[in-house]
Design an enzyme around this catalytic site. Structure first.
Site, PDB file in Angstrom:
ATOM      1  CG  ASP A 177      -4.775  -0.391   5.581  1.00  0.00           C
ATOM      2  OD1 ASP A 177      -6.226  -1.120   5.435  1.00  0.00           O
ATOM      3  OD2 ASP A 177      -4.578   0.679   5.872  1.00  0.00           O
ATOM      4  CG  ASP A 183      -7.040  -4.728   1.980  1.00  0.00           C
ATOM      5  OD1 ASP A 183      -7.051  -4.818   0.761  1.00  0.00           O
ATOM      6  OD2 ASP A 183      -6.728  -3.501   2.681  1.00  0.00           O
ATOM      7  CG  ASP A 198      -2.070  -0.946   1.182  1.00  0.00           C
ATOM      8  OD1 ASP A 198      -2.715  -1.400   0.201  1.00  0.00           O
ATOM      9  OD2 ASP A 198      -2.619  -1.227   1.983  1.00  0.00           O
TER      10      ASP A 198
HETATM   11  P1  ATP Z   1      -3.434   2.826   0.095  1.00  0.00           P
HETATM   12  O1  ATP Z   1      -3.305   2.918   2.325  1.00  0.00           O
HETATM   13  O2  ATP Z   1      -4.128   1.651  -0.337  1.00  0.00           O
HETATM   14  O3  ATP Z   1      -2.212   3.109  -0.707  1.00  0.00           O
HETATM   15  P2  ATP Z   1      -4.729   5.408   0.429  1.00  0.00           P
HETATM   16  O4  ATP Z   1      -5.146   5.512   1.076  1.00  0.00           O
HETATM   17  O5  ATP Z   1      -4.428   6.300  -0.419  1.00  0.00           O
HETATM   18  O6  ATP Z   1      -4.861   3.851  -0.220  1.00  0.00           O
HETATM   19  P3  ATP Z   1      -7.594   5.272  -0.194  1.00  0.00           P
HETATM   20  O7  ATP Z   1      -7.670   5.564   1.589  1.00  0.00           O
HETATM   21  O8  ATP Z   1      -9.648   4.427  -0.220  1.00  0.00           O
HETATM   22  O9  ATP Z   1      -6.865   5.091  -1.056  1.00  0.00           O
HETATM   23  O10 ATP Z   1      -8.593   6.673  -0.250  1.00  0.00           O
HETATM   24  C1  ATP Z   1      -8.614   6.181  -1.962  1.00  0.00           C
HETATM   25  C2  ATP Z   1      -9.677   8.384  -2.925  1.00  0.00           C
HETATM   26  O11 ATP Z   1     -10.530   8.315  -1.999  1.00  0.00           O
HETATM   27  C3  ATP Z   1      -8.302   8.916  -2.034  1.00  0.00           C
HETATM   28  O12 ATP Z   1      -7.179   9.319  -3.197  1.00  0.00           O
HETATM   29  C4  ATP Z   1      -8.736  10.432  -2.081  1.00  0.00           C
HETATM   30  O13 ATP Z   1     -10.086  11.079  -3.396  1.00  0.00           O
HETATM   31  C5  ATP Z   1     -10.525   9.601  -1.164  1.00  0.00           C
HETATM   32  N1  ATP Z   1     -10.596   9.621   0.266  1.00  0.00           N
HETATM   33  C6  ATP Z   1      -9.567   9.225   0.882  1.00  0.00           C
HETATM   34  N2  ATP Z   1      -9.845   9.279   2.042  1.00  0.00           N
HETATM   35  C7  ATP Z   1     -11.065   9.809   2.151  1.00  0.00           C
HETATM   36  C8  ATP Z   1     -12.138  10.234   3.393  1.00  0.00           C
HETATM   37  N3  ATP Z   1     -11.553  10.859   4.223  1.00  0.00           N
HETATM   38  N4  ATP Z   1     -12.734  11.018   2.605  1.00  0.00           N
HETATM   39  C9  ATP Z   1     -13.478  10.992   1.398  1.00  0.00           C
HETATM   40  N5  ATP Z   1     -12.550  10.477   0.642  1.00  0.00           N
HETATM   41  C10 ATP Z   1     -11.540  10.232   0.784  1.00  0.00           C
END
Ligand code: ATP
Length: 862
Positions: free
Chosen positions: A608, A612, A325
Site C-alpha cells: 500500500d 511498495d 500484508d
Molecule cells: P503491514 O500493513 O505491512 O502489515 P503494519 O501496518 O503492521 O504493516 P507499520 O504500519 O509499518 O506496519 O508499523 C510498524 C510498526 O511501527 C508498528 O508495529 C508500530 O510499532 C509502529 N507504528 C505503527 N504506526 C505508527 C504510528 N502511527 N506512529 C508511530 N509508530 C507506529
C-alpha cells in the site's frame, strides 16, 4: 512571466481563485473551457470499420468471391445466403469486439487515479480527470501529482520527477518565489508536474495547467487506447491457430481435388471446400477468450477485485504464493487499546489516573503525537484518540492549546513518530511513539513505581522487554511512548530522537478479519502458500498468523534484520518454510518475491505504501489496497482490492483458475466439433458418396454451433472443486497430448454417428442423406456443449447452473428444427422434407456421443 517567479497573491489573482477552493459552478465553467484533465487518446475505430475488419480473413474473401461468381452462374439463392451468413458472422464478431472494448473501458475507469482537492472550503476526493486550472489540491507521500501546479504551502515535500526530467533522485520542493526567469523544469523547485511521484511530505498546490497543456502532456505522444491487450494464452493460441489453419487449408485443397475428380464442377467444389475451411477454422477462438476474460473481469470488479489488464486474470490462475500484508488485509485494521504499562505496572486501558501528572502526560501525547482524528487517519492513532475520549478529553481543544513546532513524521522504516511542542506554560517537550525495538536503545531515564525519575538500568530494560513480549504473545500491537523536555525550540532531526524518558507501553488489538481464516484454508487446499508480511513485531505477527492458520508448527517467522543477514541462496533454501516476515521494510519484499520466483513459483504480493511499488512490479501479480493504498502503489499494481481484504485475493484466484479451465473447455468444444465435421466430409468424399454438406449448411453450423455454445462453455460458473487442483504451471501448453487425443476421440465418435445418419438418409435420396447428416452434426455439437461444461458429469456439475448454456442449446435446437420444418428454406440449405421417425433418429444419433461421454465421466470421477 513564468508561474515560478510570481507571488502567491499574483497567482491567486491570475487564476481567480482562493485558498479555500473554487466553487462548483466555477469548476463546471472551467471544465467546459479547458476540457478534462487527461491526455487526448487516439480515436477509436468506428462501428463500420470494426464491421469490415471482420472480413480481413483471406478465406472469407475467397468465399465471398466464389459466392458472387456462383450467384452469376445461376445459383442465386444459396449464394445470397452465403453472403448473408457472412454478414451475420461479421455483425456477431463486431458485437463481440465492441462488447470487449466497453468492458475494458469501464475497467480503466475503475482504476483511474484520484486526488484530494479543496472546493468551497471542503476537502474532497475526486477523479484526477476532473481537475481544472485554479483548483487547490493537497498532495502527500504516495500520491502521483495529478496536474502541473505551483506550491503555495510546503511541508517537507520531496518529489521524484524521473518520468519528466530523467533525474532519479527526489527533489526538495519549496513554496518560495524563484528569481530567475530561465529555469529548466528540474530547477523549478516551487512547481510540481503531472505524473511525478510524491515521496515524502505534504503540500498545497494551485493547479496551473491540466491535460495536454501540462509538461508531461506536451511530450506525451497520443496514447493509444486500444493498446495491445493480448494475453500469453492468446499469443500461444495464435501460433497454434496459424498452424491449424495451414493444416485445414491443405486438407480442404485435398478435398477440393477429390470433389473435382468425382465430377463436381470446379466452382461447386471450390465453394464447398472453402466453406468447409471457414467452418473448420476456429476463428472465433480469440474473440471468445477476450469476451470470457472481460465478462469475468467485470464480475470480479463487482466482487471488489479490480484487475487492470485481462492477462492478469490468466496469471491469477497460476499463483502459488500469496505474500500478504497483515494490517488491514488479514486483520480488520480496527485497533483498540487494551493494555497499558506505565509507572512500572501493567494494567488495562482504564487504569490511568488523569489527576496523576505522568498519566495525564501520556494522554496528552496520545493527542499531540498523532495526526488522526477520532474518525479519519491511521487506525493505530485513532485507537489512541478514542481512549482519550473515554477519559473525557477533547483532542480538538488540546491541539488548539498547544503549538506543534516541529515534527518527524512516521515512516515504515524508522517506525517512529516524533513531535516537538510548546505547551501552555511555554515549555518545550518532545513526544515520540513507535516500535519498541526502534526505541529501546534511546532511553536515558525511566519513571519508577513512586513516580520518581531514575537512570535507566539493565533490570528495567529486562522488565519492559518481558512486558513487550508478553503483550505480543497475546497478539497485541505494542507502541512504545517516550518524552523529554527541551530548553529551546528547534527543527527536529533524527539525532534528537535520543536520551528519552521511558513513558509507557501501549498494547492494542486488531482482530483478524472473519473471512481470513476460511480464505487461508482455501489457499492451503488449493496448493497456494499464504505468507504474512508485516511491519509489526515478530511475536505479535506470529500469534496472529497462528490464529488465522498461516503459521503452522515447524514453520519459521523471521525479522527484517535476520533477512538482511541471509544471502540470496540461504533465503531461497528456507523461503518455503518461512510463513511470517516481521519488522520488514519495503525493500525486503523484493527479495522475498525474488526468492520465490527463483524456485519457479508464481507470486502475488500486496502493498500500500509509496515504497511498495517496486515489489508490486516485481511480483507476478502486484496487489494494491483500494482504501488505504497510495496512488503510487495502485499505479504499480496489476490488481486493486476495493475492500483491502485478503479473502478477495483468494476469490480472484478461484476466478482465474476457473476462467482458464473454461477457456480450455471452449477450445476443446470448438476443436472436437470441427474435427467431427472434417472427418465426415473426408470420409464421404473418399468413399465416393454424394456431397455430404452444402456450403450453406456448413456456414450455418459455424454460425450457430460455434459462437453461442462456446461462449456458454466459457462462462460456466465457478466451481469450488477447482481448489482441489494444484496451481497451474504457466508454461504448460494448453494442447497437451492428452487433451489433443481426447479431442480427436470425441471428433471420431461424433463423426461416426453423422455418417450413420447419412447412410440412413441415403437409402431414400442423396438430399435426404445430407439433411440427416447436417441435422445430426448440428444437434450433436449442441449436445456436446454440455460435455464441456466441466470435468465431472453434468449432474454432478448441476444441469441448470449455467443458464447461458441452456439458452444457447435452446436457441440452436429451435433454429435447427425451424430449418428442417420450413419448406421454403429447403432449397437454400440444400435439404429436403424428413419424416417424424427421421427426427427421432436424428435426436437419438446426436445424443449417443454425449451419453457415452457422460457415462465415461461418471465412472472416471466416481
Ligand atoms: P503491514 O500493513 O505491512 O502489515 P503494519 O501496518 O503492521 O504493516 P507499520 O504500519 O509499518 O506496519 O508499523 C510498524 C510498526 O511501527 C508498528 O508495529 C508500530 O510499532 C509502529 N507504528 C505503527 N504506526 C505508527 C504510528 N502511527 N506512529 C508511530 N509508530 C507506529
Amino acid at each position: 512571466m513564468k508561474h515560478f517567479t510570481k507571488s502567491k497573491k499574483q497567482l491567486f489573482e491570475e487564476f481567480e481563485t482562493v485558498s479555500t477552493g473554487l466553487t462548483d459552478e466555477e469548476v463546471e465553467k472551467r471544465r467546459k473551457k479547458y476540457g478534462e484533465n487527461k491526455f487526448i487518446e487516439k480515436e477509436k475505430d468506428g462501428l463500420i470499420k470494426i464491421f469490415f475488419y471482420q472480413f480481413k480473413d483471406s478465406l472469407v474473401i475467397i468465399l465471398l468471391v466464389a459466392a458472387i461468381i456462383s450467384f452469376f452462374s445461376g445459383n442465386e439463392e444459396s449464394s445470397f445466403v452465403i453472403v448473408l451468413v457472412l454478414i451475420l458472422n461479421s455483425i456477431l464478431g463486431a458485437y463481440q469486439t465492441i462488447k470487449a472494448q466497453k468492458s475494458l473501458d469501464s475497467l480503466k475507469k475503475m482504476s483511474s487515479p484520484k486526488c484530494k482537492v479543496i472546493r468551497e472550503h471542503e476537502q474532497l476526493e475526486v477523479d484526477s480527470s476532473e481537475l481544472v486550472p485554479g483548483d487547490i489540491v493537497i498532495i502527500e507521500a504516495g500520491d502521483i501529482v495529478p496536474a502541473d501546479g505551483r506550491i503555495i504551502e510546503n511541508f517537507s515535500l520531496l518529489v521524484n520527477e524521473n518520468s519528466l526530467t530523467g533525474e532519479s533522485n527526489s527533489i526538495e520542493k519549496t513554496d518560495e518565489i524563484l528569481q530567475y526567469e530561465d529555469l529548466a523544469l528540474g530547477d523549478q523547485v516551487n512547481m510540481v508536474f503531472s505524473g511525478s511521484l510524491v515521496n515524502y511530505g505534504r503540500a498545497k498546490i494551485l493547479i496551473t495547467e491540466t491535460g495536454m497543456s501540462t509538461e508531461l502532456g506536451k511530450i506525451a505522444t497520443l496514447l493509444d487506447q486500444t493498446e495491445e491487450n493480448v494475453t500469453p494464452l492468446q499469443k500461444s493460441l495464435d501460433i497454434f491457430g496459424k498452424r491449424l489453419t495451414l493444416a485445414i487449408v491443405i486438407l480442404c485443397i485435398f478435398i477440393f481435388g477429390i470433389y473435382v475428380y468425382h465430377g463436381n464442377t470446379v466452382l461447386d467444389s471450390l465453394l464447398l471446400a472453402v466453406a468447409l475451411a471457414v467452418a473448420a477454422i476456429p476463428e472465433s477462438l480469440n474473440p471468445i477468450i477476450t469476451i470470457v476474460l472481460s465478462l469475468e473481469t467485470e464480475k470480479l470488479a463487482k466482487e471488489n477485485a479490480i484487475v487492470k489488464e485481462l492477462k492478469s486474470i490468466e496469471a491469477l490462475g497460476s499463483i502459488s504464493v500469496i505474500c500478504s500484508d497483515k494490517t488491514g488485509t488479514l486483520t480488520q485494521n480496527k485497533m483498540t487499546v487494551k493494555k497499558i504499562f506505565i509507572n512500572g505496572k501493567l494494567d488495562d486501558e482504564y487504569s490511568l489516573n488523569i489527576n496523576k501528572k505522568i498519566d495525564k502526560l501520556l494522554l496528552d501525547s496520545f493527542i499531540l503525537c498523532t495526526d488522526a482524528t477520532d474518525t479519519i487517519g491511521d487506525p493505530t492513532e485513532t485507537a489512541l484518540i478514542h481512549l482519550t475520549q473515554k477519559y473525557d478529553m477533547s483532542f480538538r481543544d488540546e491541539r488548539k492549546d498547544s503549538k506543534r513546532i516541529s515534527e518527524i513524521p512516521f515512516d515504515s522504516v524508522r517506525k517512529l513518530m516524533t513531535v516537538l511542542y510548546e505547551d501552555k506554560k511555554g515549555k518545550y517537550i518532545i513526544f515520540t511513539k513507535g516500535a519498541f525495538d526502534s526505541l529501546i536503545t534511546k532511553f536515558k531515564y525511566f519513571i519508577d513505581e513512586n513516580g520518581d525519575i531514575q537512570n535507566i538500568n539493565e533490570e528495567f530494560i529486562k522488565k519492559i522487554e518481558k512486558v513487550n513480549n508478553d503483550l505480543a504473545e497475546e497478539g497485541l500491537r505494542v507502541l512504545t511512548f517516550a518524552y523529554k523536555y527541551m530548553d529551546e525550540p528547534k527543527d527536529l532531526t533524527t539525532q534528537d530522537e535520543d536520551s528519552y524518558i521511558f513513558h509507557a507501553l501501549v498494547g492494542m488489538i486488531d482482530p483478524p478479519r472473519e473471512e481470513s481464516k476460511v480464505a487461508v484454508q482455501e489457499c492451503i487446499r488449493g496448493g497456494i502458500k499464504p505468507v504474512m508480511i508485516t511491519g509489526d513485531h515478530k511475536i505479535t505477527a506470529r500469534t496472529i498468523a497462528k490464529n488465522i492458520g498461516i503459521f503452522k508448527d515447524g514453520d519459521m517467522a523471521i525479522e527484517g534484520v535476520e533477512l538482511e543477514k541471509m544471502s540470496d541462496e540461504e533465503l531461497e533454501n528456507s523461503v518455503e518454510k518461512i510463513s511470517v516476515y516481521a519488522r520488514v521494510s519495503p525493500e525486503h519484499k523484493i527479495r522475498i518475491v525474488n526468492a520465490w520466483q527463483k524456485l519457479g513459483k508464481i507470486c502475488a504480493m500486496t502493498g500500500d505504501g509509496v515504497n511498495d511499488a517496486p515489489a508490486l512490479k516485481k511480483a507476478n501479480i502486484g496487489i494494491a489496497m483500494g482504501i488505504t493504498g497510495t496512488e503510487v502503489s495502485k499505479n504499480a499494481a496489476s490488481m486493486i482490492l476495493a475492500d483491502d481484504n485478503f479473502s478477495t485475493i483468494v476469490k480472484a484466484i478461484i476466478t482465474g483458475r476457473n476462467v482458464y479451465r473454461n477457456i480450455k473447455n471452449a477450445i476443446g468444444f470448438l476443436l472436437s466439433g470441427n474435427t467431427a465435421a472434417i472427418l465426415a466430409v473426408l470420409y464421404s468424399s473418399l468413399a465416393n458418396l454424394p456431397v455430404i454438406f452444402s456450403p450453406v449448411q456448413l456456414l450455418f453450423i459455424n454460425l450457430l454451433t460455434d459462437s453461442l455454445p462456446s461462449i456458454a462453455v466459457g462462462v460456466e460458473p465457478k466451481n469450488e472443486d477447482i481448489l482441489d487442483e494444484k496451481p497451474r504451471d504457466p508454461n504448460e501448453a494448453i494442447l497437451t497430448k492428452r487433451f489433443s487425443s481426447k479431442l480427436l476421440i470425441e471428433g471420431v465418435l461424433i463423426a461416426i454417428f453423422i455418417i450413420i445418419a447419412f447412410y440412413i438418409g441415403l437409402k431414400d435420396s442423396a438430399l435426404k442423406g445430407s439433411t440427416m447428416a447436417f441435422a445430426t452434426l448440428c444437434l450433436a455439437r449442441l449436445f456436446h456443449g454440455i460435455d464441456y461444461r466441466g470435468q465431472r458429469n453434468i449432474f454432478a456439475i448441476g444441469f441448470f447452473k449455467n443458464k447461458f448454456s441452456l439458452i444457447a442449446f435452446g436457441v440452436g435446437f429451435a433454429l435447427l428444427n425451424l430449418v428442417l420444418l420450413i419448406p421454403s428454406l429447403y432449397k437454400i440449405f440444400g435439404i429436403t422434407r424428413i419424416e417424424a421417425v427421421n427426427f427421432l433418429q436424428i435426436y437419438i444419433l446426436s445424443l449417443i456421443p454425449t451419453i457415452l461421454i457422460q457415462i465415461y465421466k461418471a465412472i472416471k470421477y466416481r
